[in-house]
Design an enzyme around this catalytic site. Structure first.
Site, PDB file in Angstrom:
ATOM      1  N   ASN A  33       0.827  -1.251  -0.109  1.00 25.55           N
ATOM      2  CA  ASN A  33       0.133   0.019   0.126  1.00 25.55           C
ATOM      3  C   ASN A  33       1.136   1.427  -0.735  1.00 25.55           C
ATOM      4  O   ASN A  33       0.484   1.875   0.231  1.00 25.55           O
ATOM      5  CB  ASN A  33      -1.039  -0.122   1.050  1.00 25.55           C
ATOM      6  N   ASP A  73     -11.774  -0.017   6.456  1.00 27.17           N
ATOM      7  CA  ASP A  73      -9.766  -1.017   6.331  1.00 27.17           C
ATOM      8  C   ASP A  73     -10.640  -2.426   5.745  1.00 27.17           C
ATOM      9  O   ASP A  73     -10.149  -3.149   5.288  1.00 27.17           O
ATOM     10  CB  ASP A  73      -8.928  -0.880   7.074  1.00 27.17           C
TER      11      ASP A  73
END
Length: 436
Positions: free
Chosen positions: A107, A181
């Site tokens: 990420n 998330d």
């Protein structure tokens, strides 16, 4: 022994290798899903470690040198390697690990990946069979393509969650940290597994991208559709489209949630349930079409409010169960943490810490009949498996010490942390097999 070796070939992804360069929640949680399916995971951290390691004290969860309940949330069953990617030798080791992997999950910002030569285009040329995954805050295109992203801003704020979930005319909702998330992590895991199936068929890797904003939009699909047909959000519970899909307060000041989507079919039943037989077949309320056309939702909700206020929650749950009305008490986290349903189905598992005692750890929700509840091994300190993996790549202890001295790698030199495998409640009782 690595964590993967300790798991003894468990899971449908046994033999699949994943290299992770991820921080915080959505991306590491994605890899946790894969790790609990049996994939071998090498988590590469900086010398400072995953930034999630700093987050626990913010909500009262302290950490020790060897235990961190916050980092465990996203990082079970992983192997821990620490490399300095700014050092040529540290980066070369990372490239070796990626080259042997089936999946590389990150990420990181695209610019940083390009600078390191870890971007998709570069790695795909070098390792055409590699699946390259990137978790993002926003999409790859447009104004916010290179903006930093957290679930609070990408998912909750821009994704409409904070603005559409609260009662109308109140402040925006503040969802629990990382709620978006964890939902997005499952989507990313699905994408990686889809690419893995294709790789096993064709030998060709692929690029898989998921972003938090898109995840929120997908989750809001019905609301976004309804908004275009006049159903404005946020809503008040006193004026919802279908009064049979709503919350009601009971006599003991608790909240009940009922969900009976077919208003017309169950209207008479609902009137009988609340003791309003006088309203059976009442043309004002009997069809959702009429309720909507004459805007009678507030009036019908008031009738239901008065009815449900006459009995305690437990009485209502029994009555509604007899009538087969889908219903539940509106839970808080305190209720979930003591809910037998969560433990018997292994949605939550008890783990034990030396410093903190017994705590509840949510588990990933996917189960395979052939493998049962997954084994869970908690996280390790930064660099715990660095030396072990470098030895697997042919480095001698002397060479590893030299690399550490030069600042290319970081190895753990503290006390040993046992690879304790925590079982599900049913496994502990001998009611379910341990297939590892």
């Amino acid at each position: 022994m690595t964590v993967t070796e300790k798991l003894n070939g468990y899971g449908p992804l046994a033999g699949i290798k994943v290299v992770e360069m991820c921080t915080y929640v959505a991306a590491p949680a994605t890899v946790r899903v894969l790790s609990e399916m049996g994939a071998e995971v090498i988590k590469i951290e900086s010398f400072a470690g995953d930034t999630q390691r700093t987050q626990g004290p913010g909500f009262g969860c302290e950490l020790t040198d060897t235990e961190d309940p916050t980092i465990d949330l996203n990082n079970t069953n992983k192997n821990w390697v620490s490399l300095n990617l700014k050092d040529p030798e540290g980066l070369a080791i990372a490239k070796k690990m990626i080259g042997e992997a089936d999946i590389f999950m990150n990420n990181m910002r695209t610019a940083a990946l390009q600078k390191l030569g870890l971007d998709y285009e570069t790695l795909h040329k070098e390792f055409p069979g590699l699946i390259w995954g990137q978790m993002r805050g926003y999409g790859e295109f447009g104004e916010f393509a290179h903006s930093p992203g957290y679930d609070a801003v990408c998912w909750a704020a821009r994704g409409g969650v904070a603005g559409t979930f609260p009662e109308k005319d109140t402040s925006p909702a503040i969802p629990p940290q990382a709620f978006g998330d964890y939902n997005t992590a499952i989507m990313m895991a699905a994408g990686l597994l889809g690419a893995l199936v294709n790789k096993l068929r064709t030998g060709e890797g692929d690029k898989v991208v998921v972003n938090l904003y898109h995840s929120a939009i997908w989750g809001g699909s019905i609301g976004l559709c309804a908004q275009q047909f006049g159903a404005d959000y946020p809503k008040s519970r006193t004026n919802v489209p279908n009064p049979f899909n709503n919350t009601y307060k009971t006599a003991d000041d608790k909240w009940l949630y009922i969900c009976q989507p077919q208003h017309n079919r169950y209207y008479n039943d609902m009137m009988k349930i609340i003791g309003r037989d006088d309203l059976v077949d009442d043309p004002r309320f009997a069809t959702i079409e009429n309720v909507k056309a004459e805007h009678r939702q507030p009036e019908l909700i008031t009738i239901l409010d008065e009815g449900f206020a006459k009995k305690d929650l437990e009485e209502w749950l029994k009555i509604l169960a007899e009538w087969e009305v889908p219903s539940q008490k509106v839970f808080r986290f305190t209720d979930i943490l003591k809910d037998d349903e969560a433990y018997v189905n292994d949605a939550i598992r008890k783990v034990k810490y030396d410093a903190f005692g017994e705590h509840a750890l949510p588990t990933t929700p996917i189960r395979f009949a052939g493998y049962g509840d997954p084994p869970i091994i908690l996280s390790k300190p930064i660099g715990y498996h660095t030396a072990e993996y470098l030895e697997k790549f042919g480095y001698t202890p002397e060479q590893i010490a030299e690399l550490e001295e030069k600042g290319a790698v970081k190895c753990y030199h503290g006390e040993e942390v046992p690879d304790t495998i925590f079982k599900s409640e049913r496994q502990e009782k001998g009611e379910a097999a341990c297939n590892w």
